[in-house]
Design an enzyme around this catalytic site. Structure first.
Site, short mmCIF file in Angstrom:
data_model
loop_
_atom_site.label_atom_id
_atom_site.label_comp_id
_atom_site.label_asym_id
_atom_site.label_seq_id
_atom_site.Cartn_x
_atom_site.Cartn_y
_atom_site.Cartn_z
N ARG A 109 -20.97 -5.88 18.29
CA ARG A 109 -20.15 -6.86 19.01
C ARG A 109 -20.75 -8.27 18.95
O ARG A 109 -20.04 -9.25 19.16
CB ARG A 109 -20.06 -6.48 20.49
CG ARG A 109 -19.06 -5.41 20.82
CD ARG A 109 -17.78 -6.03 21.33
NE ARG A 109 -16.70 -5.07 21.31
CZ ARG A 109 -16.11 -4.59 22.39
NH1 ARG A 109 -16.52 -4.97 23.58
NH2 ARG A 109 -15.12 -3.73 22.28
N GLU B 182 -22.07 -8.11 25.31
CA GLU B 182 -23.09 -8.09 24.26
C GLU B 182 -23.27 -9.46 23.62
O GLU B 182 -24.39 -9.88 23.32
CB GLU B 182 -22.71 -7.05 23.19
CG GLU B 182 -22.89 -5.59 23.63
CD GLU B 182 -21.74 -5.05 24.47
OE1 GLU B 182 -20.71 -5.75 24.61
OE2 GLU B 182 -21.86 -3.93 24.99
N LYS C 219 -15.48 6.61 42.06
CA LYS C 219 -16.03 7.32 40.90
C LYS C 219 -16.62 8.65 41.37
O LYS C 219 -17.33 8.69 42.37
CB LYS C 219 -17.10 6.45 40.22
CG LYS C 219 -17.30 6.75 38.76
CD LYS C 219 -18.05 5.65 38.04
CE LYS C 219 -18.40 6.10 36.63
NZ LYS C 219 -18.99 5.07 35.81
C1 TPP Z 1 -18.77 -2.61 24.23
C2 TPP Z 1 -19.33 -1.51 25.08
N1 TPP Z 1 -20.51 -1.69 25.72
C3 TPP Z 1 -21.02 -0.71 26.48
C4 TPP Z 1 -20.36 0.48 26.63
C5 TPP Z 1 -20.98 1.61 27.41
N2 TPP Z 1 -20.16 1.97 28.59
C6 TPP Z 1 -19.37 3.06 28.60
S1 TPP Z 1 -18.54 3.24 30.02
C7 TPP Z 1 -19.25 1.87 30.66
C8 TPP Z 1 -18.91 1.44 32.05
C9 TPP Z 1 -17.46 1.12 32.18
O1 TPP Z 1 -17.20 0.76 33.51
P1 TPP Z 1 -15.72 0.75 34.01
O2 TPP Z 1 -14.84 0.13 32.99
O3 TPP Z 1 -15.70 0.14 35.37
O4 TPP Z 1 -15.32 2.28 34.10
P2 TPP Z 1 -15.85 3.40 35.13
O5 TPP Z 1 -16.89 4.18 34.38
O6 TPP Z 1 -16.39 2.73 36.34
O7 TPP Z 1 -14.66 4.21 35.43
C10 TPP Z 1 -20.14 1.28 29.76
C11 TPP Z 1 -20.95 0.08 30.02
C12 TPP Z 1 -19.15 0.63 25.93
N3 TPP Z 1 -18.47 1.79 25.96
N4 TPP Z 1 -18.65 -0.36 25.19
#
Ligand code: TPP
Length: 636
Positions: free
Chosen positions: A399, A371, A286
């Site tokens: 959710r 969630e 990242k």
């Molecule tokens: C249902 C939901 N909960 C929380 C989020 C907030 N959120 C956005 S990106 C993220 C992290 C995602 O991690 P990953 O899929 O590993 O992607 P990375 O950012 O590491 O590339 C979160 C928790 C969301 N978008 N959707």
């Protein structure tokens, strides 16, 4: 670690407007294409802000996917979509990228109405596998040669929805590819058993076989379909048969280096020839290629404008945010009451739980992007005698609606929901709008629902909710409040009691939460009564009935959809008591909130001071609204 150079010369990217331009270039150009794309992204996001570190991590993956798949005929489904800026750059939106998240500009996430290259509206995580499965089933039934590829992060893979789709895919054995983009990060470091499992796969003895696996994946394959089975054996990593995915009937390949564009392309071409459900495990970093983001991917997950050479400055605003009020409150409450537990579904930073985690690690639970589980976990804790607080964004609580009703409210359990980003959210747009919570919470029996008008009220309401022996919610907006001093003495509000904060004539403004400030400004010009309603449920029926008798017009104000919201609660009270008073419900209109600044969106919704005044004047013409003394009500 790669360091950023400010060279704004893009020898390969300049030749690309659409993916078909990319596909016409030789394979040997792909490292330069990736380098150009990365520098372009850094330059653009430093000017406009937005999601950043995740995009930097998928540069080579984005190039490789568009090179191998025939987009837009083939569909790339980016999970969450916060990593899709490089995809937007390669799909005809290069020159608009600096408008992203601004009113009238590019949307913050993929959106089919913005581009034919965006396969699915996203913003909430873990939908990619299910949607890709649905598309592939349909393509295959229609004898189409189209493919839908899901690209999901290790964070996204922590949600129940992802497993539901994997479970289904493994049973159906549909031909489809999932890319697991593993950077060991969610917004904060990823948590959970699956995350630990993926990490173990990359360590020690196994890593040696990763290299072996990568080599096998790169060897050219015989093109004939009949050889597919042999091919599968050929490209599999050495430890693949034991993987969880294999047990589910999904062929596992990798892990492979996600920052080697040429190898990725060769690998994807090889895997494309294999029929059935497949998962390719890609290892990325990242923030890749921008040193400050590699060092601190949490800080660079989403950024404001910054100088690419100097990096991001720490914010110096003196006003405190609502999130900060919550953050201080939960630490103080945990000190006072050992039953207080804090739960976050993967939003430690956004929800203000960094300090709590440090101070009370054993009472802090990051459940990953789960969630539904967050809410049921809270129900379990409450049943066992604790006082769980679920810190959650309004949009993500959607959710867990069934869990809220079925697991918490039916048993009347003391779970407090600290609902952040309620109301108008702004640049994150329609997928993240906090427009609905008052509507969807209000109809649940046993709930106490509070909407604070300022920072101090937020703290007192959190106290009130924690002291209440049943489910309660405090919903507060994004960002800073009006700047009211927070009283740290322990106080609670009387449940269901509103407060008159200005006495006036003719018109009564009933404000729920953040519009109270604008209501007061309007009231000064109209000499109107203003009530800080505080409680959406139970609502102050007695006061509403009294106001209906000594005012000509009742105006309700809320930053929630008008339909079924707090204003509707007032209408119900007025109908119940047979009142004939005129009523105007102001709130969010019946449409999805586009992206823009909070101020712009509030203005669009008619919730800024001038629009409120204009709407009141329209239904209740006043000869002169400019001065209090000249207020004369015309006949209505
Ligand atoms: C249902 C939901 N909960 C929380 C989020 C907030 N959120 C956005 S990106 C993220 C992290 C995602 O991690 P990953 O899929 O590993 O992607 P990375 O950012 O590491 O590339 C979160 C928790 C969301 N978008 N959707």
């Amino acid at each position: 670690m790669t360091t950023y150079s400010s060279d704004s010369n893009y020898p390969v990217l300049d030749k690309i407007n659409l993916p078909e331009d990319l596909r016409r270039l030789p394979l040997a150009d792909m490292p330069q294409a990736s380098d150009d794309l990365r520098r372009y992204l850094i330059d653009a996001v430093s000017q406009c802000g937005g999601h950043f570190a995740a995009g930097l991590g998928v540069i080579e993956l984005t190039v490789a996917l568009h090179y191998v798949y025939n987009t837009p005929n083939d569909k790339l489904i980016w999970d969450v979509g916060h990593q899709s800026y490089p995809h937007k750059i390669l799909t005809g939106r290069k020159h608009q990228l600096t408008s992203i998240r601004q009113k009238g500009g590019l949307g913050p996430f993929p959106c089919p109405s913005e581009s034919e290259y965006d396969a699915l509206t996203v913003g909430h995580s873990s939908t990619s596998i299910g949607a890709a499965l649905g598309m592939n089933i349909s393509f295959q039934q229609n004898n189409s040669n189209q493919h839908a590829v899901a690209i999901i992060g290790d964070g996204g893979l922590s949600a129940g929805m992802a497993y539901e789709a994997l479970n289904h895919l493994g049973a159906l054995r549909t031909n489809m590819l999932i890319i697991l983009n593993d950077n060991e990060m969610s917004i904060s470091p990823n948590v959970g058993a699956m995350s630990n499992y993926l990490t173990r796969m990359l360590s020690g003895r196994v890593l040696t076989s990763v290299r072996e696996g990568s080599k096998r994946l790169l060897k050219p394959l015989p093109p004939m379909w009949e050889l597919a089975k042999k091919t599968e054996e050929h490209v599999k990593g050495m430890f693949a048969p034991g993987t969880l995915f294999e047990e589910m009937g999904i062929r596992y390949f990798g892990p492979v280096d996600g920052h080697d564009s040429v190898s990725l392309i060769k690998t994807l071409r090889n895997i494309k020839q294999i029929n059935g459900p497949k998962i390719l495990h890609v290892i990325t970093k990242k923030g890749k290629g921008y040193a400050p983001a590699e060092q601190d991917p949490v800080k660079y997950h989403a950024v404001g404008q910054f100088d690419p050479k100097a990096g991001m400055k720490t914010s110096t605003t003196s006003k405190i945010t609502y999130t900060r009020v919550f953050s201080d409150w939960i630490c103080d409450s945990a000190n006072r009451d050992s039953r207080v537990m804090a739960i976050t579904p993967a939003m430690r930073e956004g929800s203000g739980l960094i300090e709590f985690e440090k101070a009370f690690p054993e009472r802090y639970f990051d459940v990953a992007i789960a969630e539904q589980h967050a809410v049921t976990l809270a129900a379990g804790m409450a049943l066992a005698g604790n006082r769980p607080v679920v810190a959650i964004y309004s949009t993500f609580l959607q959710r867990a609606y069934d869990q809220l009703i079925h697991d918490v409210a039916i048993e009347n359990l003391p779970v407090l929901f600290a609902i952040d980003r309620a109301g108008v959210v702004g640049p994150d747009g329609k997928t993240h709008a906090g427009s609905y919570d008052l509507t969807y919470l209000r109809c649940i029996p046993n709930m106490v629902i509070m909407a604070p008008s300022d920072e101090n009220a937020t703290r007192q309401m959190l106290n009130t909710g924690l002291a209440y022996n049943g489910p309660s919610a405090v919903r507060y907006p994004r960002g800073v409040g009006p700047g009211v001093q927070v009283n740290h003495e322990h106080q609670v509000y009387e449940i269901g009691k509103a407060e008159i904060i200005r006495n006036g004539k003719e018109i009564a403004l009933l404000a729920f939460g953040s519009p109270t400030h604008a209501a007061l400004q309007v009231a000064e010009q109209l000499d109107a009564t203003v009530v800080d309603m505080r409680f959406v449920k139970p609502i102050d029926k007695t006061l509403i009935e009294t106001l209906s008798k000594n005012h000509q017009l009742i105006v309700t104000l809320e930053d929630n959809v008008v339909m079924g919201g707090a204003g509707s609660a007032v209408n119900e009270v007025l109908a119940e008591c047979g009142s004939q008073v005129r009523i105007l419900n102001l709130g969010l209109p019946d449409r999805h909130q586009e992206h823009g600044s909070r101020e712009e969106l509030l203005e669009d919704a008619g919730l800024d001071k001038d629009s409120i005044m204009a709407q009141i004047k329209q239904i209740y013409p006043l000869r002169d609204c400019a001065t209090k003394s000249a207020v004369v009500v015309s006949s209505i």
